[in-house]
Design an enzyme around this catalytic site. Sequence first.
Site, PDB file in Angstrom:
ATOM      1  N   GLU A   1     -39.100 -71.534  40.998  1.00 35.96           N
ATOM      2  CA  GLU A   1     -39.403 -72.955  40.352  1.00 35.96           C
ATOM      3  C   GLU A   1     -40.773 -72.871  39.950  1.00 35.96           C
ATOM      4  O   GLU A   1     -41.299 -72.760  38.930  1.00 35.96           O
ATOM      5  CB  GLU A   1     -38.904 -74.118  41.293  1.00 35.96           C
ATOM      6  CG  GLU A   1     -38.627 -75.226  40.533  1.00 35.96           C
ATOM      7  CD  GLU A   1     -37.805 -76.035  41.336  1.00 35.96           C
ATOM      8  OE1 GLU A   1     -37.663 -77.520  41.120  1.00 35.96           O
ATOM      9  OE2 GLU A   1     -37.378 -75.751  42.387  1.00 35.96           O
TER      10      GLU A   1
ATOM     11  N   GLU B   1     -40.325 -80.834  51.474  1.00 30.30           N
ATOM     12  CA  GLU B   1     -39.408 -81.244  50.239  1.00 30.30           C
ATOM     13  C   GLU B   1     -38.493 -82.471  50.806  1.00 30.30           C
ATOM     14  O   GLU B   1     -38.091 -83.266  50.190  1.00 30.30           O
ATOM     15  CB  GLU B   1     -38.781 -80.043  49.369  1.00 30.30           C
ATOM     16  CG  GLU B   1     -37.755 -80.860  48.149  1.00 30.30           C
ATOM     17  CD  GLU B   1     -37.196 -79.661  47.656  1.00 30.30           C
ATOM     18  OE1 GLU B   1     -36.996 -79.609  46.385  1.00 30.30           O
ATOM     19  OE2 GLU B   1     -37.152 -78.517  48.014  1.00 30.30           O
TER      20      GLU B   1
END
Length: 773
Positions: A338, A621
């Site tokens: 990502e 996260e």
Amino acid sequence: MVRPLSDKGVGTPASFVSKTFSLSAVTGAESLDISALGLYVCFINGKRVGQDILTPGWTSYDVRLSYQTYAVADLLVAGENRIEIWLADGWLRSQLMWGKFPIHNTWGSDIAAFAELRSAANGAGDLLLATDSSWESGELPVRKSGIYFGEIFDARITPEVSAGTAEIDFDTARLVAHETTPVRELEALPIAKHWQDAEGRQIFDFAQNIGGYVAFDVTGKAGAKVLVEHAEVLDKDGNFYNVNYRTAEARLEYTLSGQGTEHYRPLFTFQGFRYARVTIEGEATLGAITAVPISSVTEAKASFTSGSPLVNRLFLNTLWSQRGNFIEVPTDCPQRDERLGWTGDAQVFAGTACYLGEVQGFFRKYMRDLMVDQREDGAVPHVVPDPTRLQPEFYPGFFGSTGWGDAVHIIPWQMYLHYGDTEMLAEALPAMVKWVDFVWSISDSPIVSPPREWGARGFTFGDWLQPKGPSAKPLPTIGDDAAATIYLYIAANSVAEIARIAGDAATSARMGKIAADVKAAFVREFITESGRLAYDDQTSYALAFVHDLIPADKYEAAKRHFKNTIDRAECRIGTGFIGTPALLPALVKIGEWGLVSELFLQEEVPGWLYQVKMGATTIWERWDAIQADGSIYNPQMNSYNHYAYGAVCQWLLEGVAGFRPDAGDPGFKTIVFEPIILPDLSPVAARHDSPAGQISAAWSIIGEAVRYEIEVPAESHGVLRLAAAYRDATLDGQPLSATGDVSLSAGRHVITFNYAAPSRRERAKPHVNANTP
């Protein structure tokens, strides 16, 4: 701009372009302008040019390509010289995006180099050398490289000319001088622990999760190999674990030349990791190995300490997450497949980022790429630079989410507050207006009703990763319509003020009218007669209170309902990406300081300190990324270096330490001092190296006696704003009889006052037998 004819495309060996040239003399003023499609490292007469990493950087390459300028006189000689530019895939054409739908050749399929050597800097002086088709090319020891992949390096291979070059069609108007601090190496981290696994592989723990790479020494026979793999965490049994990297191989492979002690660090990649696993194939012995952090933020500009070691570590974790993710672009994470410049993450963290590092140029560059990637209808992409703009096949509609696209006005506003940057406000204003008009157009109404389908026009992430509590009896969460409508109000209200500052009265009035219409519609649609918000969740109340969306006649009732959302969650966080930065400021605003302390300092999941207690060295996260028993949450979306929830550090500095810029006199020319005394954090000390100079603030409380010491920079003015609950205040030994703002001159000041803090509640465990099958 020339491409090496030795290059065979993405994923194949890297190439160089080179030229031998002569100089009659070296004057000492020679300067090299250089850029590339792909990544480059340049050598003149065998010596590296500069120490910047991952040049030319990452931009929306089809419109904007950065170039660097280096003074190179000390590398040149009178007579014959040789320049060699090593080129690799980088962000240009190595894999971006994830899973089954990776994008390759995102901004082009050809790597290429641009260089101009001049007799003086800044484009002045005679042109001594420029890239053209007379340059030669060949393959490099770098046999494969990629941002997600890593790097394969075969030291047995010596670069040799094997082909020529070809000029490519390139408009030099795309070239822009590098706008941000270059990526540089930070101080290397030594090994903290070292062991072997059951298969004899060496595992190294560097005790800090970073964005960067390893550097090592090795000796052995030619052809022996060193394989390095990376991980952020160990599993519950203490085993090396990197399943959360998904399809990112994130590996290094080095083949020895057999020539004495060999030194290696990758040139064209980086990884997110704390642990390295090293496998030796053949006859080789590993020597020293270190972890080398890299970042565009090379100097910490703020510090915060308190009486809580967990809070102190939380602040450091946020600093490390910024370092590891501010690598050319504010990425979400540095480890998995990502590593993208998510706009939502960037906007919620922008204020914190401006405190922790010098990021004016960094955000200016990011904003200009955002404006390039903004769609014609005003939709802002989810990520910037946006790989899907030129290749939308597998990612249609990868733009237009409220809360994410709002980076277009929130980031320039933070740049204005911290740096007094009115130029970026004016430059980005048209893009901001287009964004507001886009959001209104989703439903052609002040109430925004986004579609649920990914890729549909106006899709929103809402309050991403908002905790829902136990699955058997989930807690309420904000609806997409409420979240989107609140953000339409935030955007229109913000852009109205920005337009006023920029001198655009007509736009300011139009945006102000939209904001007023949305606010009135929000009250009608989402606030009941009893003062309850429609979704009755923490995010709804936090955003509504912070942005003054609660009518006066509903204020007290809404406060009670807000407090109830905290109680229902057993004083744990019930907010996601967009709600969390507003949660504590909202509770402070309604006067619930005791609840603020209780919520912030609780150590269970979800909570800021849970991850610190679990050994985190960067921000996670997910609140529950590792369970209490050490088990790993679903690895498909589980990063252990994701700065967004670290946005609370803005509140630690502005709220707890109590200093912030004044919007009426930005750039810290006027500094507001307004501390929130939370006795459980005493003693508190903080500083910030602002554009106006160093600001410091420290307080301690003994009993009810508070001592608050501050430093106003020499070129600044201070405003002291004490809460009504603070009694018997003195300033520099003199009683303060006046209420309201108190002017502070530059220099050191000591403020004292008495404060009876609310008692921290002891929460009883429920007595109801709630055992279920």
